[in-house]
Design a protein around this motif. Structure first.
Motif: not given
Length: 205
Positions: A136-137, A139-140
């Protein structure tokens, strides 16, 4: 995976990720009774040194010979045995009380296999701790590898922990400048030798 790229990185920057251990790992190390530990993918030894200072006997393994040279130059400590080896194939000769894997990133299926294999090295009361940049890092979050194929998601670490008692598995969010980094933590241990139910006969063994 080629060690020459990492040799070049460690040659160009003394401590690419700082000399202090990751807070999420050191906080959990502090809850454990010192024994025999493996720091797999140890880099320049920041986690190995913390463990040795806390009374652990540590085997620290990394495939970058430059990283191992830097780790050794951090101070003579007989409680740390530094080894140049590939985390995907290296194995210890005896069970250990802790396997720590900090920010080791491989193609996800390879990483799952490494973590599952490392779990088999644990003594019955041993612990396994993995901390890395989460999928998730990409994209977020900010920072971390720019390649999503080497970033594990929670379900990947759940696969790696199959058959273990999972104490923690989740995202950790930490501030980085004006942004945030999203890590993922796995903390697991063997189920041990407690009595279990024989499902076929309905008895405990």
């Amino acid at each position: 995976m080629d060690s020459s790229e990492w040799d070049a990185r460690y040659s160009s920057v003394e401590h690419p990720w700082g000399s202090a251990p990751a807070a999420a790992l050191s906080a959990r190390f502090a809850e454990l009774t010192p024994g025999r530990a493996i720091d797999l993918g140890c880099g320049d030894g920041r986690h190995a040194r913390w463990l040795a200072d806390a009374g652990w006997t540590v085997r620290a393994v990394d495939f970058s010979s430059v990283a191992i040279e830097l780790a050794r130059s951090g101070g003579e400590d007989r409680a740390i045995d530094y080894t140049v080896a590939d985390a995907r194939t290296w194995e210890p000769s005896e069970p250990v009380d802790l396997v720590a894997i900090g920010f080791l990133h491989l193609p996800v299926d390879e990483l799952v296999a490494v973590i599952a294999g490392a779990a088999s090295w644990l003594a019955p009361s041993g612990r396994l701790l993995y901390l890395g940049h989460a999928l998730e890092n990409f994209t977020h979050g900010v920072g971390g590898p720019p390649d999503p194929s080497i970033l594990p998601a929670i379900d990947d670490l759940a696969r790696a922990a199959s058959g273990l008692q999972v104490r923690e598995l989740g995202h950790l969010v930490r501030p980085v400048g004006e942004g945030r980094a999203i890590d993922v933590l796995l903390h697991a241990q063997p189920w041990g030798t407690a009595a279990h139910r024989d499902l076929k006969n309905g008895t405990f063994t």
